[in-house]
Scaffold this motif. Structure first.
Motif, PDB file in Angstrom:
ATOM      1  N   ASP A 108       0.924  -1.174   0.053  1.00 26.26           N
ATOM      2  CA  ASP A 108       0.058   0.050   0.034  1.00 26.26           C
ATOM      3  C   ASP A 108       0.913   1.245   0.018  1.00 26.26           C
ATOM      4  O   ASP A 108       0.590   2.314  -0.635  1.00 26.26           O
ATOM      5  N   ASN A 183      -7.233   7.412  -0.985  1.00 21.13           N
ATOM      6  CA  ASN A 183      -7.936   6.057  -0.104  1.00 21.13           C
ATOM      7  C   ASN A 183      -6.732   5.385   0.231  1.00 21.13           C
ATOM      8  O   ASN A 183      -6.999   4.766   1.438  1.00 21.13           O
ATOM      9  N   VAL A 184      -5.677   5.074  -0.273  1.00 19.07           N
ATOM     10  CA  VAL A 184      -4.624   4.211   0.074  1.00 19.07           C
ATOM     11  C   VAL A 184      -4.118   4.806   1.257  1.00 19.07           C
ATOM     12  O   VAL A 184      -3.882   4.308   2.332  1.00 19.07           O
ATOM     13  N   GLU A 186      -5.516   6.891   3.594  1.00 21.64           N
ATOM     14  CA  GLU A 186      -6.355   6.534   4.576  1.00 21.64           C
ATOM     15  C   GLU A 186      -6.252   5.282   5.085  1.00 21.64           C
ATOM     16  O   GLU A 186      -6.229   5.198   6.426  1.00 21.64           O
ATOM     17  N   LYS A 187      -6.172   4.258   4.313  1.00 25.10           N
ATOM     18  CA  LYS A 187      -6.206   2.940   4.774  1.00 25.10           C
ATOM     19  C   LYS A 187      -4.974   2.806   5.716  1.00 25.10           C
ATOM     20  O   LYS A 187      -4.977   1.921   6.628  1.00 25.10           O
TER      21      LYS A 187
END
Length: 212
Positions: A108, A183-184, A186-187
């Protein structure tokens, strides 16, 4: 946004970036079928070689930046990310200066890094310099992607998507990599920022917990 909707946007982006070199290959093969002049055939073969290399380089990059990075474990060597980044800009006027201080990153984090590289590189309209730094600060890993060039344009809609200031329904193929990076981030618990140094230079930064 549903996963299938975003997948469609990302596929559209992939097709957009690959259609030019793939189309050049198809055109070159068509010309070779009817061309008898040896000098012309030599030039067409050069074009085919360049287009094939460009297609391969982009696919190598997109595999890590957009895909699941199959063939690797949970962590990916930074060397692989460097190869992908250098390959992406091999035929451009962007000079890549790679300065990592870590040897491995999880998939990620690699995806986040390479999408920042892609977004920053596309802002160098006439080429320029890109410096990529990855530093272990103990509790956090810091990524800095700095670009400098004669003409630098980082579109507002890309910045808004990257920083999370846009409605999901406004995402389009052009801004899909920025939305993916966000989004990555946030992950993995990363924060993203953009620092302007001048009209010709800026840095995209991301910091995430080293325990990832």
């Amino acid at each position: 946004m549903k996963d299938i909707e975003f997948a469609a946007l990302l596929c559209s982006r992939l097709c957009h970036d690959l259609i030019s070199p793939v189309g050049a290959i198809a055109n070159g093969i068509e010309i070779l079928a009817d061309e008898d002049d040896e000098m012309m055939r030599t030039e067409v073969l050069k074009l085919l070689d360049q287009s094939a290399s460009q297609t391969s380089n982009r696919l190598q990059f997109f595999r890590l930046a957009f895909g699941a990075a199959g063939g690797f474990g949970e962590e990916v060597p930074l060397d692989e990310a460097e190869k992908a980044a250098r390959a992406l800009f091999a035929a451009s006027k962007v000079d890549v200066d790679w300065k990592p201080q870590v040897g491995m990153m999880n998939k990620d984090a690699i995806k986040l890094l390479l999408n920042l590289v892609l977004l920053a590189g596309e802002s160098l309209i006439r080429g320029g310099e890109m410096t990529i730094e990855v530093e272990d600060l103990g509790e956090n890993i810091l990524i800095n992607v700095t670009v400098t060039g004669d003409k630098v344009i980082f579109q507002d809609k890309i910045s808004e998507a990257l920083l999370g200031n846009v409605d999901e329904q406004a995402i389009e193929p052009k801004t899909a990599p920025a939305f993916l990076a966000r989004n990555v981030a946030e992950k993995i618990g990363a924060s993203i920022s953009k620092t302007d140094h001048s009209e010709q230079s800026f840095t995209l930064s991301a910091s995430y917990p080293s325990a990832q």
